[in-house]
Write a protein that holds these residues in place. Sequence first.
Motif, PDB file in Angstrom:
ATOM      1  N   ARG A  72       0.842  -1.212   0.000  1.00 32.70           N
ATOM      2  CA  ARG A  72       0.000   0.000   0.000  1.00 32.70           C
ATOM      3  C   ARG A  72       0.873   1.256   0.000  1.00 32.70           C
ATOM      4  NH1 ARG A  72      -1.970   3.394   4.134  1.00 32.70           N
ATOM      5  NH2 ARG A  72      -3.903   4.514   3.545  1.00 32.70           N
ATOM      6  N   GLN A  73       1.927   1.256   0.797  1.00 32.18           N
ATOM      7  CA  GLN A  73       2.805   2.422   0.864  1.00 32.18           C
ATOM      8  C   GLN A  73       3.538   2.637  -0.465  1.00 32.18           C
ATOM      9  OE1 GLN A  73       5.225   1.525   4.308  1.00 32.18           O
ATOM     10  NE2 GLN A  73       3.802   2.537   5.722  1.00 32.18           N
ATOM     11  N   LYS A  74       3.942   1.550  -1.118  1.00 31.47           N
ATOM     12  CA  LYS A  74       4.594   1.667  -2.421  1.00 31.47           C
ATOM     13  C   LYS A  74       3.640   2.232  -3.470  1.00 31.47           C
ATOM     14  CE  LYS A  74       8.090  -1.995  -1.982  1.00 31.47           C
ATOM     15  NZ  LYS A  74       8.550  -3.314  -2.501  1.00 31.47           N
ATOM     16  N   LEU A  75       2.400   1.771  -3.450  1.00 30.31           N
ATOM     17  CA  LEU A  75       1.407   2.268  -4.398  1.00 30.31           C
ATOM     18  C   LEU A  75       1.170   3.760  -4.198  1.00 30.31           C
ATOM     19  CD1 LEU A  75      -1.158  -0.683  -4.326  1.00 30.31           C
ATOM     20  CD2 LEU A  75       0.151   0.077  -6.313  1.00 30.31           C
ATOM     21  N   LEU A  76       0.993   4.179  -2.954  1.00 30.04           N
ATOM     22  CA  LEU A  76       0.744   5.596  -2.684  1.00 30.04           C
ATOM     23  C   LEU A  76       1.937   6.457  -3.085  1.00 30.04           C
ATOM     24  CD1 LEU A  76      -1.091   5.363   0.765  1.00 30.04           C
ATOM     25  CD2 LEU A  76      -2.075   6.127  -1.407  1.00 30.04           C
ATOM     26  N   ALA A  77       3.148   5.958  -2.851  1.00 32.83           N
ATOM     27  CA  ALA A  77       4.341   6.721  -3.221  1.00 32.83           C
ATOM     28  C   ALA A  77       4.426   6.874  -4.738  1.00 32.83           C
ATOM     29  CB  ALA A  77       5.595   6.029  -2.680  1.00 32.83           C
ATOM     30  N   ALA A  78       4.123   5.808  -5.470  1.00 29.98           N
ATOM     31  CA  ALA A  78       4.153   5.871  -6.934  1.00 29.98           C
ATOM     32  C   ALA A  78       3.069   6.799  -7.462  1.00 29.98           C
ATOM     33  CB  ALA A  78       3.981   4.466  -7.513  1.00 29.98           C
ATOM     34  N   ILE A  79       1.897   6.742  -6.870  1.00 31.38           N
ATOM     35  CA  ILE A  79       0.779   7.586  -7.295  1.00 31.38           C
ATOM     36  C   ILE A  79       1.123   9.060  -7.142  1.00 31.38           C
ATOM     37  CG2 ILE A  79      -1.557   8.297  -6.630  1.00 31.38           C
ATOM     38  CD1 ILE A  79      -2.042   5.281  -5.941  1.00 31.38           C
ATOM     39  N   LYS A  80       1.779   9.396  -6.048  1.00 29.65           N
ATOM     40  CA  LYS A  80       2.067  10.800  -5.752  1.00 29.65           C
ATOM     41  C   LYS A  80       3.102  11.417  -6.703  1.00 29.65           C
ATOM     42  CE  LYS A  80       0.742  10.443  -0.878  1.00 29.65           C
ATOM     43  NZ  LYS A  80      -0.477  11.241  -1.027  1.00 29.65           N
ATOM     44  N   THR A  81       3.781  10.583  -7.498  1.00 31.19           N
ATOM     45  CA  THR A  81       4.695  11.137  -8.503  1.00 31.19           C
ATOM     46  C   THR A  81       3.921  11.752  -9.662  1.00 31.19           C
ATOM     47  OG1 THR A  81       4.868   9.102  -9.825  1.00 31.19           O
ATOM     48  CG2 THR A  81       6.375   9.346  -7.936  1.00 31.19           C
TER      49      THR A  81
END
Length: 207
Positions: A72-81
């Motif tokens: 979940r944290q990886k997905l959110l970090a990628a999304i925020k780019t």
Amino acid sequence: MRRIALAIFAVAMLGSVPSEAANDTTKKTAPVTTEAPTVTVTPPSNDDSANQTAPQVFYGDADLPAPVKELRQKLLAAIKTGELESLRPIFSANGGNPDLPGGESDDPIATLKLLAGDPKGREILAIMEDVLEAGYVHVDVGTPQEAYVWPYFARYPLSKLTGPQMVELFRLVTAGDFQDMQDKGVYSFYRLGISPQGKWQFFEDGD
């Protein structure tokens, strides 16, 4: 004189004896009536969601297993780019693409781009972020389909939503969308699922 005395004596004796009518009156009791008990019959409900049990809803990541929390944290970090391509390493490490709506292409990035209303696919990133920031539920525990699912509306009876929960729902959908969902009886917007082992299982819409 003797006759008069006898007559007076007889009258006095008659006055001192209670009549049978008086005795009968004191012996009578009111009639007893028995009423049949009132039985209330509740008709069965036609709303299936009204009979469903509302699952427990969780927020944040404190209650997530470590593999689920990490993804979940990886997905959110990628999304925020703001770039769909930032999701590609996550797809590559997933051991197979998750189920995606309209996934005719073997390229999950191309599939997601087609779902968005803008050429860069940023709309779908925004939807994914809103979904992952919502509350979630842990479903199908102990089965091969066990998953952590965002948002919780995907498995929550619409008829049991409270006022604050409705506000949460309207962060994802419009009032018109919700009316359509009520007609169908289920939440039918995007949802995302992750297995307990941290595998991205699906990101899809519909019912």
